[in-house]
Design a protein around this motif. Structure first.
Motif, PDB file in Angstrom:
ATOM      1  N   ILE A  27      22.687   8.882  77.596  1.00  0.00           N
ATOM      2  CA  ILE A  27      23.238   9.635  78.675  1.00  0.00           C
ATOM      3  C   ILE A  27      24.182  10.587  77.893  1.00  0.00           C
ATOM      4  CG2 ILE A  27      23.206   7.711  79.996  1.00  0.00           C
ATOM      5  CD1 ILE A  27      25.889   6.748  79.086  1.00  0.00           C
ATOM      6  N   ASP A  28      24.770  11.636  78.623  1.00  0.00           N
ATOM      7  CA  ASP A  28      25.643  12.511  78.249  1.00  0.00           C
ATOM      8  C   ASP A  28      26.993  12.090  78.846  1.00  0.00           C
ATOM      9  OD1 ASP A  28      27.360  14.786  78.113  1.00  0.00           O
ATOM     10  OD2 ASP A  28      25.760  16.096  78.540  1.00  0.00           O
ATOM     11  N   LEU A  29      27.630  11.589  77.640  1.00  0.00           N
ATOM     12  CA  LEU A  29      29.003  10.894  78.220  1.00  0.00           C
ATOM     13  C   LEU A  29      30.057  12.078  78.490  1.00  0.00           C
ATOM     14  CD1 LEU A  29      29.413   8.245  75.248  1.00  0.00           C
ATOM     15  CD2 LEU A  29      29.054   7.861  77.710  1.00  0.00           C
ATOM     16  N   LYS A  30      30.130  13.064  78.171  1.00  0.00           N
ATOM     17  CA  LYS A  30      31.053  14.159  78.822  1.00  0.00           C
ATOM     18  C   LYS A  30      30.783  14.383  79.947  1.00  0.00           C
ATOM     19  CE  LYS A  30      32.480  18.936  77.862  1.00  0.00           C
ATOM     20  NZ  LYS A  30      32.524  19.945  76.859  1.00  0.00           N
ATOM     21  N   GLU A  31      29.489  14.711  80.563  1.00  0.00           N
ATOM     22  CA  GLU A  31      29.019  14.996  81.822  1.00  0.00           C
ATOM     23  C   GLU A  31      29.535  13.866  82.746  1.00  0.00           C
ATOM     24  OE1 GLU A  31      25.306  16.147  84.752  1.00  0.00           O
ATOM     25  OE2 GLU A  31      24.990  15.911  82.376  1.00  0.00           O
ATOM     26  N   LEU A  32      29.321  12.586  82.375  1.00  0.00           N
ATOM     27  CA  LEU A  32      29.479  11.502  82.994  1.00  0.00           C
ATOM     28  C   LEU A  32      30.901  11.210  83.231  1.00  0.00           C
ATOM     29  CD1 LEU A  32      27.942   9.046  84.152  1.00  0.00           C
ATOM     30  CD2 LEU A  32      28.311   7.891  82.100  1.00  0.00           C
ATOM     31  N   CYS A  33      31.779  11.442  82.397  1.00  0.00           N
ATOM     32  CA  CYS A  33      33.212  11.587  82.208  1.00  0.00           C
ATOM     33  C   CYS A  33      33.616  12.383  83.461  1.00  0.00           C
ATOM     34  CB  CYS A  33      33.892  11.721  81.196  1.00  0.00           C
ATOM     35  SG  CYS A  33      35.615  11.432  80.957  1.00  0.00           S
ATOM     36  N   PHE A  34      33.266  13.637  83.489  1.00  0.00           N
ATOM     37  CA  PHE A  34      33.743  14.643  84.321  1.00  0.00           C
ATOM     38  C   PHE A  34      33.348  14.105  85.680  1.00  0.00           C
ATOM     39  CE2 PHE A  34      34.563  17.299  80.871  1.00  0.00           C
ATOM     40  CZ  PHE A  34      35.725  17.615  81.265  1.00  0.00           C
ATOM     41  N   LYS A  35      32.024  13.574  86.164  1.00  0.00           N
ATOM     42  CA  LYS A  35      31.684  12.982  87.230  1.00  0.00           C
ATOM     43  C   LYS A  35      32.730  11.899  87.719  1.00  0.00           C
ATOM     44  CE  LYS A  35      27.025  14.431  87.152  1.00  0.00           C
ATOM     45  NZ  LYS A  35      25.430  14.155  86.868  1.00  0.00           N
ATOM     46  N   THR A  36      33.108  10.931  86.728  1.00  0.00           N
ATOM     47  CA  THR A  36      33.989   9.870  86.884  1.00  0.00           C
ATOM     48  C   THR A  36      35.108  10.505  87.310  1.00  0.00           C
ATOM     49  OG1 THR A  36      32.616   8.448  85.257  1.00  0.00           O
ATOM     50  CG2 THR A  36      34.650   7.693  86.014  1.00  0.00           C
ATOM     51  N   ASN A  37      35.826  11.234  86.846  1.00  0.00           N
ATOM     52  CA  ASN A  37      37.128  11.999  87.232  1.00  0.00           C
ATOM     53  C   ASN A  37      36.855  12.411  88.708  1.00  0.00           C
ATOM     54  OD1 ASN A  37      37.462  11.883  84.514  1.00  0.00           O
ATOM     55  ND2 ASN A  37      37.762  14.154  84.177  1.00  0.00           N
ATOM     56  N   ASP A  38      35.748  13.154  89.070  1.00  0.00           N
ATOM     57  CA  ASP A  38      35.539  13.427  90.572  1.00  0.00           C
ATOM     58  C   ASP A  38      35.786  12.355  91.448  1.00  0.00           C
ATOM     59  OD1 ASP A  38      35.534  16.107  89.751  1.00  0.00           O
ATOM     60  OD2 ASP A  38      33.263  16.054  89.568  1.00  0.00           O
ATOM     61  N   ILE A  39      35.111  11.118  91.116  1.00  0.00           N
ATOM     62  CA  ILE A  39      34.969   9.962  91.914  1.00  0.00           C
ATOM     63  C   ILE A  39      36.452   9.335  91.783  1.00  0.00           C
ATOM     64  CG2 ILE A  39      34.426   7.579  91.862  1.00  0.00           C
ATOM     65  CD1 ILE A  39      31.580   8.596  90.530  1.00  0.00           C
TER      66      ILE A  39
ATOM     67  N   GLU B 128      46.302   9.006  87.869  1.00  0.00           N
ATOM     68  CA  GLU B 128      47.971   8.534  88.381  1.00  0.00           C
ATOM     69  C   GLU B 128      47.728   9.133  89.848  1.00  0.00           C
ATOM     70  OE1 GLU B 128      51.045   7.440  90.183  1.00  0.00           O
ATOM     71  OE2 GLU B 128      51.349   9.433  89.182  1.00  0.00           O
ATOM     72  N   ILE B 129      47.868   8.652  90.879  1.00  0.00           N
ATOM     73  CA  ILE B 129      47.521   9.153  92.213  1.00  0.00           C
ATOM     74  C   ILE B 129      48.707  10.006  92.586  1.00  0.00           C
ATOM     75  CG2 ILE B 129      47.093   8.786  94.732  1.00  0.00           C
ATOM     76  CD1 ILE B 129      45.444   6.450  93.747  1.00  0.00           C
ATOM     77  N   SER B 130      49.924   9.344  92.657  1.00  0.00           N
ATOM     78  CA  SER B 130      51.298  10.190  93.270  1.00  0.00           C
ATOM     79  C   SER B 130      51.556  11.235  92.456  1.00  0.00           C
ATOM     80  CB  SER B 130      52.235   9.082  93.159  1.00  0.00           C
ATOM     81  OG  SER B 130      52.774   8.519  91.790  1.00  0.00           O
ATOM     82  N   LEU B 131      51.220  11.591  91.272  1.00  0.00           N
ATOM     83  CA  LEU B 131      51.352  12.899  90.358  1.00  0.00           C
ATOM     84  C   LEU B 131      50.248  13.780  90.295  1.00  0.00           C
ATOM     85  CD1 LEU B 131      54.010  11.504  87.761  1.00  0.00           C
ATOM     86  CD2 LEU B 131      54.552  12.652  89.805  1.00  0.00           C
ATOM     87  N   ASP B 132      49.078  13.253  90.887  1.00  0.00           N
ATOM     88  CA  ASP B 132      47.842  13.882  90.839  1.00  0.00           C
ATOM     89  C   ASP B 132      47.619  14.050  89.260  1.00  0.00           C
ATOM     90  OD1 ASP B 132      45.630  15.399  91.391  1.00  0.00           O
ATOM     91  OD2 ASP B 132      46.679  17.145  91.689  1.00  0.00           O
ATOM     92  N   GLU B 133      47.744  13.293  88.503  1.00  0.00           N
ATOM     93  CA  GLU B 133      47.416  13.246  87.021  1.00  0.00           C
ATOM     94  C   GLU B 133      46.200  12.481  86.563  1.00  0.00           C
ATOM     95  OE1 GLU B 133      51.590  14.183  84.985  1.00  0.00           O
ATOM     96  OE2 GLU B 133      50.892  12.082  84.981  1.00  0.00           O
ATOM     97  N   CYS B 134      45.168  13.116  86.065  1.00  0.00           N
ATOM     98  CA  CYS B 134      43.994  12.382  85.736  1.00  0.00           C
ATOM     99  C   CYS B 134      43.707  12.541  84.219  1.00  0.00           C
ATOM    100  CB  CYS B 134      42.780  13.179  86.412  1.00  0.00           C
ATOM    101  SG  CYS B 134      41.129  12.292  86.257  1.00  0.00           S
ATOM    102  N   PHE B 135      43.828  11.210  83.490  1.00  0.00           N
ATOM    103  CA  PHE B 135      43.837  11.207  82.087  1.00  0.00           C
ATOM    104  C   PHE B 135      42.435  10.800  81.860  1.00  0.00           C
ATOM    105  CE2 PHE B 135      47.979  10.068  83.302  1.00  0.00           C
ATOM    106  CZ  PHE B 135      48.961  10.939  82.516  1.00  0.00           C
ATOM    107  N   TYR B 136      41.874  11.286  80.786  1.00  0.00           N
ATOM    108  CA  TYR B 136      40.295  11.020  80.474  1.00  0.00           C
ATOM    109  C   TYR B 136      39.772  11.153  79.252  1.00  0.00           C
ATOM    110  CZ  TYR B 136      39.505  15.939  81.415  1.00  0.00           C
ATOM    111  OH  TYR B 136      40.004  17.102  81.383  1.00  0.00           O
ATOM    112  N   SER B 137      38.761  10.381  78.584  1.00  0.00           N
ATOM    113  CA  SER B 137      38.241  10.923  77.533  1.00  0.00           C
ATOM    114  C   SER B 137      36.834  10.281  77.705  1.00  0.00           C
ATOM    115  CB  SER B 137      38.979  10.594  76.268  1.00  0.00           C
ATOM    116  OG  SER B 137      38.483  11.142  75.108  1.00  0.00           O
TER     117      SER B 137
END
Length: 266
Positions: A2-14, A120-129
């Motif tokens: 699997i492509d973890l980078k692509e998977l991470c960005f899809k998870t961000n969207d979810i 973090e929903i209230s500040l619209d901050e998406c942390f990821y790696s």
């Protein structure tokens, strides 16, 4: 493979999509839709619906993965890949109209976390790696842990115990030490957010006990990806399933761990 980078960005969207639903529902939360799972432990239809939405979306992007989810709407475990999900970390904040509250999603491959997202929903901050990424990110920008070198120059985060009071006296003693010997102590009410804030340098260190995998899996991964360090109270690696965690910016780690261990391991 699997492509973890692509998977991470899809998870961000979810996470963002479900976060929008959670935010929209906050004004509709009334006392008659709040269930009590245990002492000071609450759940709403929002938690359960959000988890179902996350599970459904994740199945579309990684069909053979299992799930470890807080609300138990999906219980299938897989041999190789398992998603670890908290659909709404900070439910008590949420039902009282406070922030922060967050969506937390991690992917575990065998015994290793390989992807983490905290939105973090209230500040619209998406942390990821993701495993293989050179660092961690916040809304597309690189983040890193702070440069503070000692506890007395640190802002400490923690969580108050809400059901296991056997260690309360030890915890209060540790809290007294950090109140006196640091820049201060903050209790935000969302462990996933606390860990994300260590990762981006807002906190130097975080510790808490009686946590669950869905509280810490994504956030602890973000800390290490951002240059920090994570362990259990004794300095070991049982922080995801061992119900206790220390996370720091690395520079204060040994000092911080020694202090927490002194008070919490008596």
């Amino acid at each position: 493979m699997i492509d973890l980078k692509e998977l991470c960005f899809k998870t961000n969207d979810i996470a963002r999509k479900v976060g929008t639903f959670i935010k929209e529902q906050q004004s509709r939360i009334k006392s008659d839709v709040i269930e009590v799972k245990g002492i000071h432990d609450f759940v709403t239809y929002v938690d359960k619906t959000a988890e179902k939405q996350i599970v459904a979306e994740l199945k579309l992007i990684l069909s053979d993965a299992g799930f470890i989810a807080e609300e138990g709407t999906e219980t299938h475990r897989a041999e190789r890949y398992n998603w670890i999900i908290d659909p709404l970390d900070g439910t008590t904040n949420y039902i009282h109209g406070l922030s922060p509250f967050a969506v937390s999603i991690a992917l575990q491959e065998y015994d290793e976390i390989v992807l983490g997202v905290v939105y973090e929903i209230s500040l619209d901050e998406c942390f990821y790696s993701w495993k293989g990424a050179p660092e961690a990110y916040l809304n597309g920008k690189t983040i890193s842990v702070s440069k503070a070198k000692s506890v007395d120059a640190s802002l400490i985060a923690t969580g108050f115990p809400y059901c296991d009071y056997d260690q309360l006296k030890k915890f209060m003693a540790s809290l007294e030490y950090f109140i006196i010997n640091s820049h201060g102590v903050r209790r935000l009410g969302s462990a996933a957010t606390d860990l994300a804030y260590v990762a981006c340098g807002r906190f130097e260190a975080f510790y808490e006990y009686n946590l669950h995998p869905w509280d810490v899996a994504a956030g602890s991964f973000l800390v290490t990806q951002a240059g920090g360090k994570v362990c259990d109270f004794k300095g070991g690696n049982k922080f995801i399933y061992g119900k206790e965690i220390i996370a720091s910016n690395n520079l204060v780690h040994n000092e911080f761990k020694t202090i927490v261990n002194k008070y919490m391991s008596k």
